[in-house]
Structures are given as structure tokens and as C-alpha cells.
Design a protein around this motif. Structure first.
Motif, PDB file in Angstrom:
ATOM      1  N   TYR A 165       0.770  -1.156   0.060  1.00  0.00           N
ATOM      2  CA  TYR A 165      -0.032   0.097  -0.164  1.00  0.00           C
ATOM      3  C   TYR A 165       0.821   1.226  -0.051  1.00  0.00           C
ATOM      4  CZ  TYR A 165      -4.516  -2.231   0.575  1.00  0.00           C
ATOM      5  OH  TYR A 165      -5.639  -3.003   0.606  1.00  0.00           O
TER       6      TYR A 165
ATOM      7  N   PRO B 191       1.359   4.880   0.664  1.00  0.00           N
ATOM      8  CA  PRO B 191       0.842   5.963   1.634  1.00  0.00           C
ATOM      9  C   PRO B 191       1.307   7.237   0.985  1.00  0.00           C
ATOM     10  CG  PRO B 191       2.239   5.001   3.027  1.00  0.00           C
ATOM     11  CD  PRO B 191       2.396   4.347   1.826  1.00  0.00           C
TER      12      PRO B 191
ATOM     13  N   ASN C  96       1.802   9.979   3.359  1.00  0.00           N
ATOM     14  CA  ASN C  96       2.226   9.811   4.604  1.00  0.00           C
ATOM     15  C   ASN C  96       2.873  10.985   5.335  1.00  0.00           C
ATOM     16  OD1 ASN C  96       1.784   7.300   6.098  1.00  0.00           O
ATOM     17  ND2 ASN C  96       3.967   6.901   5.897  1.00  0.00           N
TER      18      ASN C  96
ATOM     19  N   SER D 106      -4.027   8.238  12.255  1.00  0.00           N
ATOM     20  CA  SER D 106      -4.095   7.177  11.069  1.00  0.00           C
ATOM     21  C   SER D 106      -5.193   6.009  11.422  1.00  0.00           C
ATOM     22  CB  SER D 106      -2.353   6.493  11.338  1.00  0.00           C
ATOM     23  OG  SER D 106      -2.281   5.717  12.260  1.00  0.00           O
TER      24      SER D 106
ATOM     25  N   GLY E  80      -7.602   5.532   8.785  1.00  0.00           N
ATOM     26  CA  GLY E  80      -7.296   4.220   8.266  1.00  0.00           C
ATOM     27  C   GLY E  80      -8.360   3.187   7.870  1.00  0.00           C
TER      28      GLY E  80
ATOM     29  N   LEU F  71      -8.313   2.708   4.194  1.00  0.00           N
ATOM     30  CA  LEU F  71      -7.621   1.462   3.861  1.00  0.00           C
ATOM     31  C   LEU F  71      -8.403   0.485   3.162  1.00  0.00           C
ATOM     32  CD1 LEU F  71      -5.130   1.468   6.728  1.00  0.00           C
ATOM     33  CD2 LEU F  71      -4.553   1.043   4.494  1.00  0.00           C
TER      34      LEU F  71
ATOM     35  N   THR G  24      -4.775   9.617   0.315  1.00  0.00           N
ATOM     36  CA  THR G  24      -3.770  10.115   1.406  1.00  0.00           C
ATOM     37  C   THR G  24      -3.240  11.227   0.878  1.00  0.00           C
ATOM     38  OG1 THR G  24      -1.875   8.799   0.546  1.00  0.00           O
ATOM     39  CG2 THR G  24      -3.060   7.717   2.182  1.00  0.00           C
TER      40      THR G  24
ATOM     41  N   TRP H 230      -0.215   0.828   9.546  1.00  0.00           N
ATOM     42  CA  TRP H 230      -0.257   2.203   9.190  1.00  0.00           C
ATOM     43  C   TRP H 230       0.045   2.911  10.349  1.00  0.00           C
ATOM     44  CZ3 TRP H 230      -4.391   6.066   7.085  1.00  0.00           C
ATOM     45  CH2 TRP H 230      -3.522   7.115   6.207  1.00  0.00           C
TER      46      TRP H 230
END
Lengths: 328, 287, 258
Positions: free
Chosen positions: A61, A63, A66, A102, A106, A110, A121, A213
């Protein structure tokens, strides 16, 4: 390979790692402040790149946004230190804020896969940056905010941050290494391999993705907290800059995604290339960086460590064929 | 509010529709999230600037050159830097297109510096008046041209042999391969059409707004939102997404404050991703 | 000589339906399976066998109906929850965990499957090696799945499922792509394991011959509907089956010959 061979190789590796750690702790005594600062930045990028590595290299994944946790780490630390909290408490709260963010984000995000997750994100990073820019009373707004300066000689202060960032990089790497080699690590890697199959084999994929995450967010926020205190000034456009995401993703790719030391190797290579681009080609540094990135991605698509690993594996297997061994 | 608000929103939305369309086609059909899209738009603006300063060419005419040059640039970029790395997946295409953005951005900085530029055509100040509202002539013409180009793109995809080939690989790759369609060629042409639309958008942009390398990131943010609102690769979806973003930004600026403009777009985008991942229009491809 | 006490219904499927728009992929299908039984589920391509499997395992949301497993309503559970209760499946199109070795593939099953959720890495690996030996993968345990042939990939699917220690397994066309001697071998393996573990197997296949020798009971699906249920012999003689299924086959041959 027999167990004894494996063990002796393992202890050899540990000794090597310890030697490197001691070497880096002592290094600032022998180099100028300029290089100390570059190394500090490398350690920071390596820690952030490890966060990407855990999510992308091991779980599949990407991100892209991030870096929001880097910004959250820096800003929450700044806000609480500005209200008189000690650094340690502020860092703790910053990491807590990042982990909670997160987890909350998430659950919905997610569920998305591939492109969609990466883009969502980025969108969230932008939205959080906007909030920071516009809640001026709390964050200082778009113009940025300051953090307390440590009242000591600059060389000593830089040395503190050198050691702190180094410790962060080592800690991040160690924790991710342990996570990946644990039972939970198999759940993480199964999701990258085939999420549907993982789910049908009894792995709670939602839970696994969210915890992973959160780990990534935790370390990224620590890097942000240290960065804020180190710079003693932060601005939203700087700590929520998607460019940092891109840079650290490139570092992960250069070193080798899904290898434990890849992000560190990549951080060293890219940071040195970009220092070189800055000092040697001031005006062209972006283009040099862009072209270097394209070349690297073209010629070592699996990263330095991945490519090396393949070469070693191939040599071993041809060796085995020559000697006539069949059992691995 | 009233009519003036409505007109402002729709004029802005028209340009956004064209801007988002190229990006949406590249992402939805060629499967590439083109992070260099913003740089390509701005490159179109600078091409028009050069033609305006040297030959006195109106951007409404020089957009033809921007379109052509960026079409070939797009084809080259796809053929030599993206196609060889498609196997590597999303990480590689993101990184490569970002690297291309850096290179283009650096070239622009070297030649034209980071200063904001504008193009002022002779009729820049004139405007149409309609029921107590003002419609700036340049914005009005931009809207018309953008609308025509979106329609032309639709006609191209529906009625030409190449357009039908692109549709075929987008809808059913195996089937298209089986009847002898060269999929990589189709992806390349589609990508190049996308960059051509970027360049044309840049020329139109230059006629009504100022531009500099600083707006590259802002444009990328906007095209993401438009493409996702409309559904990837969906022509009428992108048009609707553009108009919608025009309304969202105009109402954000009018009712909440212009500093929240970007956040509003992003929040809408994330919401659409979560609740309607195929876009508001719903149907995938070509609507 | 049926002892009623032994008859324990473990899986109870009650009028499951799945509609894709106007298409009724599965239409009110009901059947039951007993502990230790092999139930053959057959029908031409597109009859709804895999769709039915996907609904039971939670991979797909149903339109209507209920599924009970060991008396628990599992109709609304997610795949991993169903798997942890002890109901698993193999995939018609194999889904190996790419980038992992054969042993790691089986290990994931033995770490996260039903009885094994408390297994640590050491116990999990021990279990995985036992299973690999049982299905004949022990010599390839360190190979990457990308270097493995199709029959071995099918073995991995099967080993993974066994490592999870399930009570009910859906085997979705595990024989497809295997040659006759491999089919023979696999059938023996399935019978052996059923006996050893008292496993309930729902055996999905569209080649009738492969199912006959192995199943205790056969269910025939056609256009999403259950058209027949009975012993292999009964099913073979059923006119509806001959018309819908065996007859279609002949029709297909005629088309192919043209």
C-alpha cells in the motif's frame, strides 16, 4: 544451509551492525558541522523511508501522503512546547496524535486499493495542511511557527540532533525488522502477495492494515518532531510538502523496496546525489535530481540491495549446479 | 449570490473541465497518474507567451502550437520513459512522472525565472454585459473553446479508428489484443492526447490568469479532484467534475473564505473516493 | 447400515440467491453436508458453482438466503471470520502468495487458520512441514511460488487449506489443468486426507468423470438452480441432468466440429 551456519552468519551480521553503530556515534568528532548536518538529514530521511517501506515495500500500500504524519509530529510538538511542555512530553503527544489520526483515517481509506489509496492520502495531507494554515491562533498559520532553541553552543546542539536522528533511524529499522519477522509480519506480507487469499486464510486484513499504518505513522511523526526541534522553525508548506514523500519513496526504491536496509542505503545515495546537485549545479539541481532519479529507476528497478541480492542468488545457484548439489 | 456567481462558477468550471480531461484520460485509460501534468500545462502557457512576445500571436491561436508540441512531447515521454517501466507498477510511474516534472520545472525556471507572467491581448479589458452581470470576453471565449475541445475529444474517441482502438483497449484489453489492436500504441496516443489537452489548457490559462512554476503543484491538485469527481477516463464525467469544482471553489470563496478553497476541493475528493470510487457519474469510460 | 447418531449436519445452505442485475447467477439453492462427507457440486460453466462458493465463504455478498455452519449463522461474516470458524476454500484460479516461498505459503495457513490462531512461528513452521510432507511438497519448500509448476501450485492451495485445520473445505476445480495420472494421484490424496481428518469436502468440478469416483453424493447446478441431488448413479440417470448437462455437451461437440 544448516542451522549452525545460519546462526554463525546471524551473529556475524549482529557484530557488523554493532560496529557500524559505534562508528556512526563517534563520527561527528572527526567531521565538520556541515557533514554532521547532512548525515542528520540522511538519518531522518531513512527513518521516513522506512515508514514507506513497511507500508509499500512489505504490505503493498503506497501511502503517498504519509508526510502528513511528519507534519503532525512537527506541529503537535511545536504547539505543546510553545505552551511550556518539555520536549519528551510534547513528542509523546505528537506520536499519539499521529497514531490516532492514522487509525481514524485508516478505517475508511484502507478499504481503497492501489491508485485510489495513494491519492486519497495525498488529499488528506492537503486537507490537514489547509487546516494548519488556517487555524492561525493555534498553529501560527501559513507563516509558520517557532520552537524553543536549546541554549547551548551550535556544535553541541547539532551533535544532539545527530545522535537523536541516528537513534531514531536505528530504532525504526529494528522495530520494522522485528515486526516483519514476527507472526504479524506474515500477515503484512500476505496482504501484498494477495489480499483476497490472505483474507480467506483467516487474516483480519483490515486490522492488519490499520495497525501497520499506525506503526508507520508513529515513526514518521517522531521524525517530524525531531525535525521541528532541530530547525526551531516550521511552516506548513514545508513539513506537509509532498516533495518529501516523493524523495523518500525514491530513496526506498533506490535502496530496494521490501528489504530492511534498502531505505537506509537509498537515503545515503540520494542525499549525496542531491547535495552534489546543489553544490555543483545550483541552477540545474532539480533537473539533475530528476534525471538521476529516472536513470536509477531504469537501471536498478529492484533497488541496489534487491539487485545485489539477485546477483548473489544467481551466483549461488550456478555454483550449486556446478558442484552438483541439489538440496537447498 | 445570484447570476454573477453562477456565471463566474461556470466560466471557471469550463476551463477546469478541459484541464481535468487530459489527466483523467491518462489515468483512466493509459493507467498512468501523471504527476508532470501540471508542468505540462504551464509549459503550454510559456509556449504561448513566447509566441505572443515574438510574433504577437493571440493565445487563442497559439494553443494549436501548444497542443501539437505537447502531443509529441507526451508521445516521447510515454514511449521512452513510461512504457518500459509499466511492469513496475504505480510506484514507478509516480516517481518517473514526478522526475519529469522536476526536469520541466527546472527548464522553465532557467529560461523564464520564477516570476509570475501574464499575457494581455488587446481585448483583455472588454466584457459582455447581460442582465447586470459582467462576462469578461477572454473568459467567455475560453469557455466556448474549452467546450468545443471537450466535444472534439469525445468525437475523436467515438468516431475515429484510433479513438475506437483506444476505447477497445480501455474496455476489454484481451479482446482488443485478439482482434489485433496494438495496445501500447493506443496507450501512447491516448497519453499524448492527454498532454496535448494539458498544453492547450496552458495556453487558455495564460490568456486569463497569471502563471509561474509555482502554480504547477496547484494544478496537479485540481486535476486529481476533477478526475476523481468525474470518474477516471470518463469524458463527460471530467467535464462535469470540472464544472463541479468550479462551483465548489467559487462558493467556497464566496461563503467561507478563499483560504479554504483548496481544502474544500480535497475534502470533496476524499469523500467521493470513499463513497463513490467510480466517480459521481458512476459509469466507467466514455459516459 | 446408516447409524443415525453419526449423521451430523455441519453445513446447512438455505435457499441462497445471488442476482447480478437481471441475471440470477444463483437461484434459491439449498443443500446440506454431513461431517466427513464428500459432496460433488457439478454443472456446466456458468452454472453458479463458484458464485455459490464465494457466497458461503463470505467473498461475495448474497441477495438472499442463509448459511449455517456448525449451527452458527455465517451469512453475514467476512471471509477471515468464516475461515477462523473452520470453513475454507481453494480458488479455481490459483491465488498463491507471490514473492513468498512454498513453505511460507503453507505457514500463513498454519499461523492464521482455525485451530492455529495461537500457533507461534515455531509451532506454525512445524505444522507447515507436516502438511507439506503429506501433500508431497517437502522437497520444494524453499522454492519461490513464481518458480513452481501448475500442479504444484494446486498442491500449495490444498496444503494451505489443510494447514488451517478446517472442518469444511470447498475445493474449486482443483483438477483443472492436471493430466489423467495427476488426477488419479490427487483423488487418492483427497480420499486419504478425508479419512485421516474426517473432513467435509464440497468438491466442485465440471468434469463429471472426476467427480463420480470420489463423491458420496452429487448436486447438479444449472443456470443457478439446483436441478438434481443424489448418489452418483442416480444423478447420471436423471433425465433433467442428461438434457441440461450431458446433452449440452453433445451440442457443443457439434458446434466444434463445424
Amino acid at each position: 544451509m544448516t542451522n549452525i551456519e545460519k546462526k554463525s552468519k546471524f551473529s556475524k551480521n549482529i557484530i557488523l551492525v554493532i560496529v557500524f553503530i559505534i562508528l556512526f556515534i563517534l563520527l561527528p568528532r572527526f567531521i565538520s558541522g556541515y557533514y554532521t548536518r547532512i548525515l542528520t538529514a540522511i538519518f531522518m530521511y531513512a527513518a521516513i523511508a522506512q515508514g514507506f517501506n513497511l507500508m509499500s515495500g512489505y504490505m503493498g500500500y503506497l501511502p503517498f501522503g504519509n508526510i502528513m504524519f511528519f507534519g503532525i509530529g512537527a506541529y503537535v510538538t511545536a504547539i505543546f512546547m510553545g505552551r511550556g511542555f518539555p520536549f519528551i512530553t510534547a513528542v509523546f503527544l505528537a506520536a499519539l496524535a499521529a497514531v490516532i489520526t492514522s487509525i481514524i483515517l485508516g478505517f475508511p481509506v484502507l478499504r481503497l486499493r492501489g491508485h485510489y489509496f495513494a491519492i486519497a492520502t495525498i488529499g488528506m495531507n492537503g486537507a490537514i495542511m489547509s487546516v494548519v494554515q488556517n487555524t492561525t491562533e493555534i498553529t501560527g498559520g501559513a507563516m509558520g511557527t517557532t520552537l524553543p532553541i536549546i541554549p547551548q553552543a551550535p556544535e553541541i546542539v547539532y551533535n544532539y540532533f545527530y545522535l537523536a536522528m541516528f537513534a531514531l533511524m536505528v530504532l525504526t529499522t529494528l522495530v520494522i525488522y522485528l515486526v516483519i519477522n514476527s507472526k504479524f509480519g506474515y500477515a503484512i506480507r500476505s496482504i501484498k502477495a494477495n489480499e483476497d487469499a490472505a483474507n480467506s486464510m483467516g487474516i483480519n486484513t483490515t486490522y492488519t492494515k490499520i495497525i501497520t499504518w499506525a506503526i508507520s505513522a508513529f515513526f514518521t511523526s517522531l521524525a517530524g518532531a525531531l525535525y521541528g526541534y532541530w530547525m526551531s522553525f516550521i511552516a506548513p508548506e514545508e513539513v506537509f510538502d509532498v516533495m518529501i514523500s516523493v524523495n523518500t519513496i525514491v530513496m526506498m526504491l533506490i535502496g530496494g523496496a521490501g528489504t530492511i536496509l534498502g531505505p537506509i542505503v537509498g537515503a545515503f545515495i540520494l542525499e549525496i546525489v542531491s547535495e552534489f546537485a546543489w553544490s555543483g549545479f545550483m541552477e540545474y539541481h532539480l533537473a539533475v535530481l530528476g534525471i538521476a532519479t529516472i536513470i536509477i529507476v531504469f537501471f536498478v528497478p529492484q533497488g541496489v540491495l534487491g539487485t545485489l541480492g539477485n546477483m548473489i542468488k544467481n551466483r549461488k545457484s550456478t555454483f550449486k549446479k556446478k558442484v552438483g548439489m541439489s538440496n537447498g | 449570490m445570484g447570476l454573477q456567481f453562477f456565471i463566474n462558477a461556470i466560466l471557471l468550471g469550463g476551463l477546469y473541465a478541459l484541464m481535468g480531461l487530459g489527466f483523467s484520460l491518462q489515468w483512466g485509460i493509459s493507467g498512468i497518474i501523471n504527476l508532470s501534468y501540471g508542468a505540462m500545462v504551464v509549459l503550454g502557457s510559456y509556449l504561448s507567451l513566447v509566441l505572443f512576445n515574438t510574433l504577437g500571436l493571440d493565445p487563442f491561436i497559439s494553443l494549436i502550437f501548444s497542443g501539437f508540441i505537447l502531443f509529441f512531447l507526451g508521445a516521447l515521454v510515454y514511449r521512452f520513459s513510461l512504457q518500459p517501466l509499466l511492469k513496475g507498477g504505480i510506484v514507478f510511474t509516480l516517481i518517473i512522472t514526478f522526475a519529469i516534472r522536476l526536469v520541466i520545472e527546472n527548464i522553465i525556471l532557467l529560461i523564464w525565472s520564477a516570476d509570475y507572467r501574464t499575457i494581455r491581448v488587446s481585448y483583455a479589458g472588454s466584457s459582455l454585459q447581460l442582465f447586470n452581470t459582467f462576462i469578461p470576453l477572454t473568459k467567455f471565449l475560453t469557455f466556448i473553446i474549452a467546450g468545443i475541445l471537450v466535444y472534439f475529444t469525445y468525437l475523436f474517441m467515438m468516431n475515429t479508428k484510433i479513438g475506437k482502438g483506444i476505447q477497445a483497449v480501455a474496455l476489454d484489453k484481451e479482446g482488443a489484443l485478439a482482434v489485433g489492436v496494438d495496445d501500447q500504441k493506443m496507450y501512447m496516443i491516448n497519453f499524448a492526447v492527454g498532454t496535448a489537452l494539458a498544453g492547450i489548457t496552458g495556453s487558455l490559462w495564460a490568456n486569463i490568469y497569471s502563471f509561474s512554476p509555482h502554480i504547477i503543484g496547484v494544478i496537479v491538485g485540481k486535476v486529481f479532484i476533477i478526475a476523481i469527481l468525474g470518474g477516471l477516463g470518463n469524458i463527460w464525467g471530467a467535464a462535469a467534475g470540472g464544472i463541479l469544482l468550479g462551483f465548489a471553489e467559487t462558493s467556497g470563496a464566496t461563503f467561507i473564505g478563499s483560504q479554504w478553497q483548496e481544502a474544500i476541493g480535497l475534502v470533496i475528493m476524499v469523500a467521493v473516493l470513499l463513497f463513490r470510487p467510480h466517480g459521481l457519474i458512476g459509469k466507467k469510460f466514455f459516459g | 447400515m446408516v447409524c443415525l447418531m453419526d449423521k451430523k449436519i455441519i453445513l446447512d445452505i438455505q435457499s441462497i440467491s445471488k442476482h447480478f442485475g437481471a441475471l440470477k447467477a444463483v437461484d434459491q439453492v439449498s443443500f446440506q453436508a454431513e461431517k466427513g462427507e464428500i459432496v460433488g457440486l457439478i454443472g456446466p460453466n456458468g452454472a453458479g458453482k463458484t458464485t455459490l462458493t464465494n457466497i458461503v465463504t463470505g467473498d461475495l455478498k448474497k441477495t438472499g438466503g442463509k448459511v449455517f455452519f456448525k449451527g452458527i449463522d455465517i451469512s453475514n461474516l467476512l471471509p477471515f471470520q468464516v475461515a477462523r470458524l473452520g470453513l475454507t476454500r481453494t480458488y479455481q484460479i490459483v491465488k498463491p502468495l507471490e514473492g513468498m516461498t512454498v513453505e511460507e505459503n503453507v505457514l500463513v495457513g498454519s499461523l492464521y487458520g482455525r485451530a492455529n490462531r495461537k500457533n507461534n512461528l515455531y509451532q506454525g513452521r512445524k505444522k507447515a512441514r507436516e502438511i507439506m510432507k503429506l501433500v508431497g511438497l517437502d522437497k520444494k519448500r524453499d522454492s519461490l511460488v513464481s518458480d513452481i509448476t501448475l500442479p504444484d501450485l494446486k498442491r500449495i492451495e490444498f496444503a494451505r487449506v489443510l494447514a488451517m485445520e478446517p472442518e469444511v473445505v470447498f475445493l474449486d476445480e482443483v483438477m483443472a489443468g492436471l493430466n489423467p495420472s495427476e488426477v488419479e494421484e490427487a483423488s487418492e490424496l483427497i480420499k486419504k486426507i478425508r479419512k485421516e481428518k474426517n473432513l467435509t469436502i464440497i468438491y466442485i468440478e465440471h468434469i463429471m468423470k472426476a467427480v463420480m469416483g470420489i463423491s458420496d453424493r452429487i448436486i447438479v447446478l444449472h443456470h443457478g438452480k439446483k436441478i438434481c441431488e443424489g448418489s452418483p448413479k442416480e444423478v447420471c440417470e436423471n433425465p433433467a441432468v442428461i438434457e441440461a448437462y450431458l446433452g449440452k455437451r453433445f451440442a457443443k461437440e457439434v458446434i466444434n466440429n463445424q
